[in-house]
Design a protein around this motif. Structure first.
Motif, PDB file in Angstrom:
ATOM      1  N   PHE A   1       0.833  -1.201   0.000  1.00  0.00           N
ATOM      2  CA  PHE A   1       0.000   0.000   0.000  1.00  0.00           C
ATOM      3  C   PHE A   1       0.872   1.258   0.000  1.00  0.00           C
ATOM      4  N   THR A   2       1.957   1.233   0.755  1.00  0.00           N
ATOM      5  CA  THR A   2       2.832   2.404   0.832  1.00  0.00           C
ATOM      6  C   THR A   2       3.532   2.656  -0.493  1.00  0.00           C
TER       7      THR A   2
ATOM      8  N   VAL B   1       2.489   1.732  -3.536  1.00  0.00           N
ATOM      9  CA  VAL B   1       1.489   2.210  -4.500  1.00  0.00           C
ATOM     10  C   VAL B   1       1.160   3.673  -4.244  1.00  0.00           C
ATOM     11  N   ASN B   2       1.019   4.051  -2.990  1.00  0.00           N
ATOM     12  CA  ASN B   2       0.720   5.445  -2.649  1.00  0.00           C
ATOM     13  C   ASN B   2       1.859   6.369  -3.074  1.00  0.00           C
ATOM     14  N   ASN B   3       3.108   5.922  -2.914  1.00  0.00           N
ATOM     15  CA  ASN B   3       4.248   6.740  -3.322  1.00  0.00           C
ATOM     16  C   ASN B   3       4.288   6.909  -4.841  1.00  0.00           C
TER      17      ASN B   3
ATOM     18  N   GLN C   1       1.723   6.848  -6.832  1.00  0.00           N
ATOM     19  CA  GLN C   1       0.646   7.770  -7.172  1.00  0.00           C
ATOM     20  C   GLN C   1       1.055   9.212  -6.898  1.00  0.00           C
ATOM     21  N   GLN C   2       1.714   9.453  -5.768  1.00  0.00           N
ATOM     22  CA  GLN C   2       2.173  10.801  -5.453  1.00  0.00           C
ATOM     23  C   GLN C   2       3.239  11.257  -6.440  1.00  0.00           C
TER      24      GLN C   2
ATOM     25  N   GLU D   1      -3.292  -1.790  -6.540  1.00  0.00           N
ATOM     26  CA  GLU D   1      -4.071  -1.469  -5.347  1.00  0.00           C
ATOM     27  C   GLU D   1      -5.084  -2.579  -5.037  1.00  0.00           C
TER      28      GLU D   1
ATOM     29  N   SER E   1      -3.279  -5.475  -3.652  1.00  0.00           N
ATOM     30  CA  SER E   1      -2.903  -5.238  -2.252  1.00  0.00           C
ATOM     31  C   SER E   1      -4.073  -5.516  -1.320  1.00  0.00           C
TER      32      SER E   1
ATOM     33  N   SER F   1      -1.378   6.097   8.911  1.00  0.00           N
ATOM     34  CA  SER F   1      -1.189   4.755   8.362  1.00  0.00           C
ATOM     35  C   SER F   1      -0.573   3.823   9.394  1.00  0.00           C
TER      36      SER F   1
END
Length: 326
Positions: free
Chosen positions: A68-69, A71-73, A75-76, A196, A199, A296
């Motif tokens: 998750f971390t 994927v979030n990075n 996306q950012q 995502e 995950s 988180s």
């Protein structure tokens, strides 16, 4: 002189009831503290088995947290990219620069375009040489092998309109290939969505694994204390009273395992920070890889703790009914 109102007397029975209720609340709270500490101490009696169980729980909780971390990075990292659709028109190599310039002027009159930019063959060669490792080889060629390129900006960003415009521009005789520059962004978003979803599926499967591990561990502990439970039930102990220490064992397994998982995720992200920053520099981005933030991290710890308590509850609820004094 002001006269103070007379205070209403509290009946003696009400005072005793209030004091008794307060004492029971304190006793209930004190009992839970003692049971929780006893459950924690019991984990240290078998340190090797406890550490192995905690390691399994930490890995099971860390894997979805890490995914998750990441994927979030990503996306950012992609937020700052230009997502406006562009169409690159690669002209045939035999098209002269004069004709390429004339074609770009004609495209400026196209109602479906908001902007047109011509990259002639010489400019394309210079840019390719500055970014490519084959600059030395290109200098050995007798002629420029690169075609002229016309970059156009569509006015309508809807998918159907973009595809129609791409087909229209592709039909121009001088155009060898019309490439929609938005396709790779769409593919990236599709990959991120798939990652995502993957995950979430992995998190669900590993959550089930955590429940099974905690439940099986507590079941073994419950069987080892079978005689103690029988004696407690003979003197009138309820299932809730007997279940309480095992619930706290699940609580400690989940809490400590999730704390280990948090450390694993942060260490893993720290190890890839260097390569991630180098990649961001290649894209001229100020992106910095981010680890688990406070929200988180607390979510990970709360989820692990909740799964530990739930695993203990499910395990003891079924096996306690089978342990009854005859």
């Amino acid at each position: 002189m002001a006269i103070k109102p007379q205070e209403k007397a509290v009946p003696r029975g009400a005072q005793k009831h209030r004091v008794g209720h307060l004492d029971r609340s304190r006793g209930w709270f004190r009992h839970h503290i003692e049971v929780a500490l006893q459950a924690l101490v019991r984990l240290t009696i078998t340190p090797v088995a406890t550490l192995m169980t905690l390691a399994v729980l930490a890995i099971a909780l860390a894997l979805p947290g890490f995914l998750f971390t990441v994927v979030n990075n990503i996306q950012q990292f992609s937020i700052g990219w230009d997502t406006n659709p562009r169409i690159m028109l690669y002209l045939n190599t035999e098209v002269e620069d004069a004709r390429a310039e004339q074609l770009s002027l004609e495209l400026m009159l196209h109602g479906g375009l908001s902007g047109v930019e011509l990259i002639d063959r010489d400019q394309g060669l210079r840019e390719f040489s500055s970014y490519s490792e084959f600059a030395g080889m290109l200098s050995l060629l007798d002629s420029n092998p690169l075609p002229a390129v016309i970059l156009v900006l569509p006015a309508d960003h809807h998918a159907a309109a973009l595809q129609q415009l791409q087909a229209e521009l592709q039909s121009i005789p001088e155009v060898s290939e019309a490439v929609l520059d938005l396709e790779w962004i769409q593919r990236l978003n599709a990959y991120l969505l798939m990652a995502e979803r993957f995950s979430w599926v992995l998190a669900g499967l590993l959550a089930l694994a955590v429940l099974l591990v905690v439940g099986n561990t507590i079941r073994m502990t419950l069987e080892s204390r079978r005689d103690e439970i029988l004696v407690a039930k003979l003197v009138g102990a309820t299932d809730a009273w007997v279940r309480r220490p095992f619930l706290y064992s699940g609580f400690w397994y989940g809490l400590i395992g999730s704390l280990f998982a948090y450390v694993l995720v942060q260490v893993s992200l720290y190890l890839i920070t260097g390569p991630a920053n180098q990649l961001a520099q290649l894209y001229s981005s100020n992106f910095v890889l981010q680890g688990l933030d406070l929200t988180s991290g607390l979510t990970l710890i709360a989820t692990g703790t909740g799964l530990g308590v739930l695993g203990g509850f499910l395990s003891t609820g079924r096996h306690l009914r089978a342990i009854e004094p005859s």
